[in-house]
Every structure is written in structure tokens, then in C-alpha cells.
Design an enzyme around this catalytic site. Structure first.
Site, PDB file in Angstrom:
ATOM      1  N   CYS A   1       0.987  -1.395  -0.482  1.00  0.00           N
ATOM      2  CA  CYS A   1      -0.017   0.165   0.276  1.00  0.00           C
ATOM      3  C   CYS A   1       0.805   0.631   0.136  1.00  0.00           C
ATOM      4  O   CYS A   1       2.046   1.268   0.357  1.00  0.00           O
ATOM      5  CB  CYS A   1      -1.030  -0.120   1.797  1.00  0.00           C
ATOM      6  SG  CYS A   1      -1.970  -1.629   1.947  1.00  0.00           S
TER       7      CYS A   1
ATOM      8  N   ARG B   1       1.060   1.539  -5.699  1.00  0.00           N
ATOM      9  CA  ARG B   1       1.237   1.278  -4.482  1.00  0.00           C
ATOM     10  C   ARG B   1       0.095   0.456  -4.542  1.00  0.00           C
ATOM     11  O   ARG B   1      -0.106  -0.406  -3.446  1.00  0.00           O
ATOM     12  CB  ARG B   1       1.726   1.984  -3.657  1.00  0.00           C
ATOM     13  CG  ARG B   1       3.162   2.234  -4.081  1.00  0.00           C
ATOM     14  CD  ARG B   1       4.018   3.044  -2.532  1.00  0.00           C
ATOM     15  NE  ARG B   1       3.684   1.787  -1.196  1.00  0.00           N
ATOM     16  CZ  ARG B   1       5.560   1.409  -1.513  1.00  0.00           C
ATOM     17  NH1 ARG B   1       6.480   1.430  -2.772  1.00  0.00           N
ATOM     18  NH2 ARG B   1       5.599   0.254  -0.354  1.00  0.00           N
TER      19      ARG B   1
ATOM     20  N   TRP C   1      -3.718  -1.845  -1.649  1.00  0.00           N
ATOM     21  CA  TRP C   1      -3.313  -2.888  -1.846  1.00  0.00           C
ATOM     22  C   TRP C   1      -3.996  -4.034  -0.899  1.00  0.00           C
ATOM     23  O   TRP C   1      -3.612  -4.357  -0.206  1.00  0.00           O
ATOM     24  CB  TRP C   1      -1.862  -3.409  -2.447  1.00  0.00           C
ATOM     25  CG  TRP C   1      -2.085  -4.513  -3.697  1.00  0.00           C
ATOM     26  CD1 TRP C   1      -2.500  -4.088  -5.056  1.00  0.00           C
ATOM     27  CD2 TRP C   1      -1.667  -5.864  -3.450  1.00  0.00           C
ATOM     28  NE1 TRP C   1      -2.285  -5.841  -5.827  1.00  0.00           N
ATOM     29  CE2 TRP C   1      -1.952  -6.463  -4.609  1.00  0.00           C
ATOM     30  CE3 TRP C   1      -1.727  -6.566  -2.045  1.00  0.00           C
ATOM     31  CZ2 TRP C   1      -1.683  -7.842  -4.176  1.00  0.00           C
ATOM     32  CZ3 TRP C   1      -0.936  -7.514  -1.932  1.00  0.00           C
ATOM     33  CH2 TRP C   1      -0.994  -8.301  -2.940  1.00  0.00           C
TER      34      TRP C   1
ATOM     35  N   ASN D   1       1.349  -0.213   6.276  1.00  0.00           N
ATOM     36  CA  ASN D   1       1.265  -0.912   5.004  1.00  0.00           C
ATOM     37  C   ASN D   1       2.073  -2.104   5.039  1.00  0.00           C
ATOM     38  O   ASN D   1       3.406  -2.326   6.077  1.00  0.00           O
ATOM     39  CB  ASN D   1       2.150  -0.100   4.245  1.00  0.00           C
ATOM     40  CG  ASN D   1       3.183  -0.947   2.958  1.00  0.00           C
ATOM     41  OD1 ASN D   1       2.207  -1.890   2.170  1.00  0.00           O
ATOM     42  ND2 ASN D   1       4.131  -0.474   1.620  1.00  0.00           N
ATOM     43  N   GLY D   2       1.918  -3.257   5.470  1.00  0.00           N
ATOM     44  CA  GLY D   2       2.410  -4.432   5.326  1.00  0.00           C
ATOM     45  C   GLY D   2       1.313  -5.514   6.221  1.00  0.00           C
ATOM     46  O   GLY D   2      -0.235  -5.262   5.813  1.00  0.00           O
TER      47      GLY D   2
ATOM     48  N   GLU E   1      10.612 -11.871 -19.984  1.00  0.00           N
ATOM     49  CA  GLU E   1      10.543 -10.765 -20.035  1.00  0.00           C
ATOM     50  C   GLU E   1       9.209  -9.833 -20.328  1.00  0.00           C
ATOM     51  O   GLU E   1       7.617  -8.868 -20.716  1.00  0.00           O
ATOM     52  CB  GLU E   1      11.226  -9.305 -19.857  1.00  0.00           C
ATOM     53  CG  GLU E   1      11.218  -7.890 -18.847  1.00  0.00           C
ATOM     54  CD  GLU E   1      10.185  -7.771 -18.399  1.00  0.00           C
ATOM     55  OE1 GLU E   1      10.355  -6.861 -17.868  1.00  0.00           O
ATOM     56  OE2 GLU E   1      10.417  -8.208 -17.463  1.00  0.00           O
TER      57      GLU E   1
ATOM     58  N   LYS F   1       5.249  -9.099 -19.390  1.00  0.00           N
ATOM     59  CA  LYS F   1       4.566  -7.566 -19.779  1.00  0.00           C
ATOM     60  C   LYS F   1       3.742  -7.735 -20.294  1.00  0.00           C
ATOM     61  O   LYS F   1       1.901  -6.878 -20.280  1.00  0.00           O
ATOM     62  CB  LYS F   1       5.619  -6.321 -20.504  1.00  0.00           C
ATOM     63  CG  LYS F   1       6.637  -6.659 -20.042  1.00  0.00           C
ATOM     64  CD  LYS F   1       6.543  -4.900 -18.928  1.00  0.00           C
ATOM     65  CE  LYS F   1       7.790  -4.188 -18.448  1.00  0.00           C
ATOM     66  NZ  LYS F   1       8.100  -5.498 -17.131  1.00  0.00           N
TER      67      LYS F   1
ATOM     68  N   GLU G   1       0.677  -8.800 -17.776  1.00  0.00           N
ATOM     69  CA  GLU G   1       0.529  -7.879 -16.199  1.00  0.00           C
ATOM     70  C   GLU G   1      -0.237  -6.166 -16.623  1.00  0.00           C
ATOM     71  O   GLU G   1      -0.939  -6.157 -16.091  1.00  0.00           O
ATOM     72  CB  GLU G   1       1.602  -8.124 -15.242  1.00  0.00           C
ATOM     73  CG  GLU G   1       3.238  -6.592 -16.553  1.00  0.00           C
ATOM     74  CD  GLU G   1       4.187  -6.433 -15.050  1.00  0.00           C
ATOM     75  OE1 GLU G   1       3.759  -6.924 -14.293  1.00  0.00           O
ATOM     76  OE2 GLU G   1       4.990  -6.247 -15.948  1.00  0.00           O
TER      77      GLU G   1
ATOM     78  N   HIS H   1       8.322 -30.102 -26.337  1.00  0.00           N
ATOM     79  CA  HIS H   1       8.696 -30.805 -25.845  1.00  0.00           C
ATOM     80  C   HIS H   1       7.063 -30.602 -24.792  1.00  0.00           C
ATOM     81  O   HIS H   1       7.075 -29.844 -24.111  1.00  0.00           O
ATOM     82  CB  HIS H   1       9.989 -31.218 -24.906  1.00  0.00           C
ATOM     83  CG  HIS H   1      10.854 -31.531 -25.600  1.00  0.00           C
ATOM     84  ND1 HIS H   1      11.051 -32.738 -25.410  1.00  0.00           N
ATOM     85  CD2 HIS H   1      11.546 -30.492 -26.021  1.00  0.00           C
ATOM     86  CE1 HIS H   1      12.435 -33.035 -26.262  1.00  0.00           C
ATOM     87  NE2 HIS H   1      12.569 -31.489 -26.620  1.00  0.00           N
TER      88      HIS H   1
ATOM     89  N   LYS I   1       3.812  -1.771  -7.000  1.00  0.00           N
ATOM     90  CA  LYS I   1       5.049  -1.439  -7.796  1.00  0.00           C
ATOM     91  C   LYS I   1       5.803  -2.137  -6.437  1.00  0.00           C
ATOM     92  O   LYS I   1       6.711  -2.585  -7.726  1.00  0.00           O
ATOM     93  CB  LYS I   1       5.133  -0.273  -8.007  1.00  0.00           C
ATOM     94  CG  LYS I   1       6.609   0.348  -8.564  1.00  0.00           C
ATOM     95  CD  LYS I   1       7.020   0.263  -9.970  1.00  0.00           C
ATOM     96  CE  LYS I   1       8.071   0.820 -10.680  1.00  0.00           C
ATOM     97  NZ  LYS I   1       7.527   0.671 -11.745  1.00  0.00           N
TER      98      LYS I   1
END
Length: 592
Positions: free
Chosen positions: A2, A30, A76, A102-103, A471, A475, A478, A494, A587
């Protein structure tokens, strides 16, 4: 994950809430499930809701919210779904204490049960709500406000950055463990936040708070006692902590671009140039890192998400030199045991990623040397390291890493060349390679527009191109919400090729003149796939192709990185998603 902000000021009350909401908007990367503020004047007032900061601004008259002490939060969700009542700030029974956090509080169920037995009433499903009730309970037992706050912090277990206000007391109390918290020193106004960009338009003077520290903030200057910090009962000399940062406020604004992500991709040449210049200016630290790495039996390269992909690329470079380099997904750190013969390279954009912090804590306890590569000076990871290296990408607001990834790759190329005792003057032209790549943005956007019509995609690569394929797939997943997977191209036979049908998109990343990719392209075409490629110097003869000329092949990852970012960005825009704020993501990941 958060975002929290606290402001205490001597200025007119009407400005404070407006500034706080602006700060929250800059913290919304965040988390953006819900938002709220608490203001402290003659009374404590809390306004909060499910939704984003812009929704909050439309629903409430921010200018009418009065108070010279204010807390703000953008969430979040971890404990409890995004709802109005789960939004922060949270208050106690008497509505005289407000807290943002936050946590994750690991023992909140036990504490909540005890508090309920003592008569406390809870209104949310969050772990955070126990904090104001604990402060209230300790104050009932005769403690002063600061003692009650410290007793509360001692009672909780887990990770936290906590801000609290108490009616009748014009101070913001704070505590930190594992989650970021930084103070901004202004004129007649002080700030405390999860991240520097939130208050960057108002001050560049900061004080970083370390783990297990508690304290309080007033509107006075540090010289007059406006900032008090202690660690395990010992007072910290705040003036020794004061730093001036060199970021500018404009770097945290969109500057006419539609999204921060687009702006930050376009900033990549400058970020790479400044990163290389910064590392060369700090070459003594680079060479300290090189010596540690050269003297190691093993090198563990630790990162999460995008930073892991940068580390994977670096590990391949080292393995090709016969160096025992092991890429480690940070959240799987407990599977590895290290010793004094090993060294750790920890890569984190924010310098606060919890899994990376836990990993280096374990490895450091086992005697390993820690080298870090972060984008935030004075971050927790950098402070825990034996050698701290920095990218100079500047603040990155978009949740999806772009210019920071490209800058990480540039940094790692320099480190690789230094380990090889190779002249790395070639990196002075690295930013030009990125600029040339961006001149092909239109073609990458066209790829993205076609991909936006699809539900699935493969990204295939070999060698050093594989981390870039990974990567690219990340991208697209997400920000465009397209199911995309990356594989070593030779491994596609395979299993993965079973899903390929007529028109199935397969994007080849080709940075090393084939390595057998031509055969893989033909295999996919034979199954009806629509093939695409982003290639360096040599065509793969796919259905659609971007061919990039790079004179020094060592720099090819810097040519590919911005194009895969643009491809993903354009897919997201066409689909109508918000690339700056992808759903369910934040983030900086500060929970396990």
C-alpha cells in the site's frame, strides 16, 4: 504494497488535504483498491472509500476537509476485500485514534480476540484495525500517547510501516519494519511517506527511517525537534540522516504522455546514459563488487519479477565465462544454503522488495557477501549490502518496470565486462542503441495491436534472448491481460507446441543470430502459427518481423528491451486496460 502519506503543517488548514490527495495520487502505483484520509484538527475526521484516488477526488470536496495533521492511504488489498469499510484509515472505539498501515500483521487474529474480550468493537476485516485499538487499550491503562504507540508496535508481529494520529496531539507517530518509510523535510511542513516521489514537488530533503525504528513527526524543523527517532530505546541523531536527493518533480509527472508507462519507455535512453555515467563515476564501488564476485565460489543472483529476468540474463553471461552463477527467484530463497565462499547479487528496482530482503538476510547470516543493484538510494536493501550499486533511472511511476529494467541490463553489462577485465568504453554508446531501437516503435506498436486481438501467445528465445522473451511475456500478461508464456525455443517441441493452432501468435526474440531459431520458426509455421520476430542483424523469415541493426552485439539486449515494452503497452491501450495500474498488482511488493 500500500501507499501511505502523513503531513503535518503550520500552514492554512485548507491546503493540507488537497496536498495529501496529490501525494496519494503519486503513490497509487503501490495499490489502488481503495483510498482514504484522516484529518486532525479540533476533531478527528475520516473519509474513505473503495476505488481509486481520482474517484475519491470526484466524490468528496477535498478542500472542505480541514486539519493541520493528515494521514492518507491507497490500498492494495491483503486482509479483506476492497470495500469502503476495509479502506484505511482505521480508528479505535472512541474515534480518537486513526492509523494507516502498509504490511502484514501475522498475529492479528490472536490480538483481535484478546481485544474483543476486553470490549473492543471492530468494523473491518483488516489486520490493520487492531493497531488503533491496541493504542487505545494501552492509553486506557495510563500510558501517554508515545508509550502506548511503542507498546503497540512491540505487541505486533509481521511487517509494517505505520502512521498514527491521536486527537489532542499534533504529532504523527511512525514505526517501520521491512516496509519503506521516508520523511520529507519542508518549510513549515513535514511529510512522511512510503516513497519519495509522493512529496517530491514540495521537498528534496529527506530522512530515511530504518527497520525497528519508531518516532514522531511535528511541523517543526529537525533542528527544533520536529523529527524524533529512536531504535530500541536509543535516540537517533536525526541531523546525521538528512540527505538531499537530485530527482526533479517533473520526472514524476506525465509531461504530455498519455500514460506514465509510455513516458518511462521513452526516457530509457536518458536513463541508460545516466546509469552508465553514474556507475563509471563510482567505479571504485563497481570494482569492489567485481573483486567480491571474482573471489566467490558461487554467485547467487537474486531478484523478483522483472529484476529476476535481468539477473537471469546476467547469470547466462557469467556461466558462459565458466563462472558458477545461479539465478534465484527471490521468493524461493529458502531452497538455497550459502557460505562465506559465496556472494549474492540482489537486484531490486525499489530496494524494498520483501522477498529479496528476506533472502539477503538469510544469506548474510550464513556469511555471504551482499552486493545490491537498486534504483533508490538509501533503500533498505542498499543499506543492508556490503557494496551498493545504483541505476540512475529516476522515479518510475508505472507499475510495470520499463526504463528500470533497461537500466538494470545496462548496469549488468558493465559489471560483466568489468569481471572479464574487458574495456567497457563501448557502453558509453549504449543509450544510442536504445534511441535507435525506439525509432522502430511504430512496428512494435503494430505487433501489439495484432496481439491485442488474441487470447494466448508464446514468446520463444534461445540463449540470452530467453530472459528477454520471459520479460516480454510477463509484460503482456501484467498490463494487457493476455495469457502469454515464454519458453526456450528448443523446448517448445516438448509440450507447448500442442496448443498451436491456425493463427496462434508466436513471437520469436532473436538476439544472437539464430542459434537454431530458424528451425523453430518453420515448426510453428507448419502448425499454422502466425509468426513474429524481433531480430538483431539477421532475419528469421517470420510472417512479421522487426529487424534491428546493432553494430556491437554485446548491446543487443538494450535494443530489444524497449520494443517488447512498447509491444505490451500498445496491446494494453488497444484493449482499453490501464497500463499504469494493472489490476491486482503493485509497484513494490512488500508482502510475502
Amino acid at each position: 504494497m500500500c501507499g501511505i502519506i502523513g503531513i503535518v503543517t503550520k500552514r492554512r488548514e485548507g491546503q493540507t488535504a488537497e496536498i495529501a490527495v496529490e501525494c496519494l495520487d503519486r503513490l497509487s502505483y503501490r495499490g489502488y483498491d481503495s483510498v482514504g484520509v484522516a484529518t486532525l484538527g479540533d476533531n478527528l475526521e475520516v473519509v474513505k472509500m473503495k476505488g481509486k484516488v481520482e474517484d475519491f477526488s470526484h466524490k468528496f470536496d477535498v478542500n472542505s476537509i480541514r486539519g493541520k495533521v493528515i494521514l492518507g492511504h491507497t490500498r492494495w488489498a491483503t486482509h479483506g476485500p476492497p470495500t469502503d469499510y476495509n479502506a484505511h484509515p482505521h480508528t479505535d472505539c472512541s474515534n480518537s485514534i486513526a492509523v494507516v498501515h502498509n504490511g502484514t500483521i501475522e498475529n492479528f487474529r490472536e490480538l483481535k480476540a484478546e481485544l474483543e474480550m476486553l470490549g473492543h468493537k471492530f468494523k473491518s476485516q483488516t489486520d490493520t484495525e487492531i493497531i488503533p485499538h491496541l493504542i487505545e487499550e494501552f492509553k486506557r491503562r495510563g500510558m501517554d500517547s508515545f508509550s502506548a504507540f511503542k507498546a503497540t508496535v512491540n505487541a505486533i508481529e509481521g511487517t509494517y510501516a505505520i502512521l498514527a494520529v491521536i486527537r489532542g496531539d499534533n504529532r504523527i507517530y511512525f514505526a517501520k519494519k521491512y516496509n519503506p518509510l521516508v520523511i520529507g523535510i519542508g518549510e513549515d511542513t513535514n511529510y512522511i511517506s512510503s516513497d519519495i516521489p509522493s512529496f517530491l514537488p514540495y521537498t528534496k530533503t529527506i530522512v530515511v527511517i530504518s527497520d525497528d525504528e519508531v518516532g514522531y513527526l511535528t511541523a517543526d524543523s529537525p533542528l527544533n525537534g520536529g523529527v524524533y527517532i529512536e531504535h530500541k530505546g536509543e535516540k537517533i541523531e536525526v541531523n546525521d540522516r538528512i540527505k538531499i536527493i537530485n530527482w526533479d518533480a517533473e520526472s514524476a509527472s506525465k509531461e504530455g504522455y498519455r500514460h506514465f508507462m509510455e513516458k518511462e519507455i521513452m526516457e530509457s535512453p536518458r536513463s541508460v546514459k545516466e546509469t552508465i555515467s553514474g556507475l563509471l563515476a563510482d567505479i571504485d564501488e563497481v570494482m569492489k563488487a567485481v573483486k567480491i564476485l571474482k573471489d566467490s565460489r558461487r554467485i547467487l543472483i537474486v531478484g523478483a519479477g522483472t529484476s529476476y529476468h535481468a539477473g537471469l540474463l546476467f547469470s547466462i553471461l557469467l556461466q558462459r565465462e565458466g563462472i558458477n552463477a545461479i539465478p534465484v527467484i527471490a521468493s524461493e530463497y529458502y531452497n538455497y544454503r550459502t557460505s562465506t565462499d559465496d556472494s549474492i547479487l540482489a537486484i531490486s528496482q525499489s530496494g524494498e522488495t520483501l522477498d529479496v530482503r528476506l533472502a539477503i538476510g538469510k544469506f548474510k547470516a550464513e556469511g555471504s557477501k551482499i552486493i545490491s543493484l537498486t534504483n533508490v538510494i538509501y533503500s533498505e536493501i542498499s543499506r543492508q549490502s556490503d557494496v551498493s550499486l545504483y541505476t540512475s533511472a529516476g522515479p518510475e511511476i508505472g507499475v510495470a518496470a520499463t526504463k528500470t529494467f533497461t537500466s538494470q541490463v545496462a548496469s549488468l553489462l558493465l559489471l560483466w565486462s568489468a569481471i572479464k577485465d574487458e574495456d567497457f568504453s563501448y557502453l558509453r554508446n549504449a543509450h544510442i542503441v536504445v534511441e535507435d531501437s525506439l525509432s522502430l516503435s511504430g512496428k512494435a506498436s503494430a505487433f501489439g495491436e495484432e496481439l491485442a486481438k488474441q487470447s494466448n501467445a508464446y514468446f520463444l528465445g534461445r540463449g540470452l534472448s530467453l530472459p528477454l522473451a520471459m520479460e516480454a511475456a510477463l509484460k503482456v500478461k501484467e498490463i494487457a491481460y493476455i495469457h502469454s508464456e515464454a519458453y526456450p525455443a528448443g523446448e517448445s517441441k516438448h509440450g507447448p507446441i500442442a496448443l498451436v493452432t491456425q493463427g496462434f501468435p508466436v513471437i520469436f526474440i532473436n538476439g544472437e543470430e539464430d542459434l537454431g531459431l530458424q528451425d523453430n520458426v518453420q515448426e510453428m509455421k507448419a502448425r499454422g502459427s502466425k509468426t513474429y520476430s524481433i531480430s538483431i542483424n539477421k532475419s528469421l523469415n517470420t510472417d512479421r518481423e522487426i529487424l534491428i541493426k546493432v553494430n556491437d552485439k554485446r548491446l543487443f539486449p538494450l535494443a530489444i528491451a524497449p520494443l517488447i515494452q512498447i509491444l505490451a503497452y500498445r496491446s494494453a491501450v488497444i484493449k482499453g486496460t490501464d497500463p499504469d495500474k494493472p489490476r491486482n498488482l503493485a509497484k513494490t511488493v512488500t508482502v510475502r
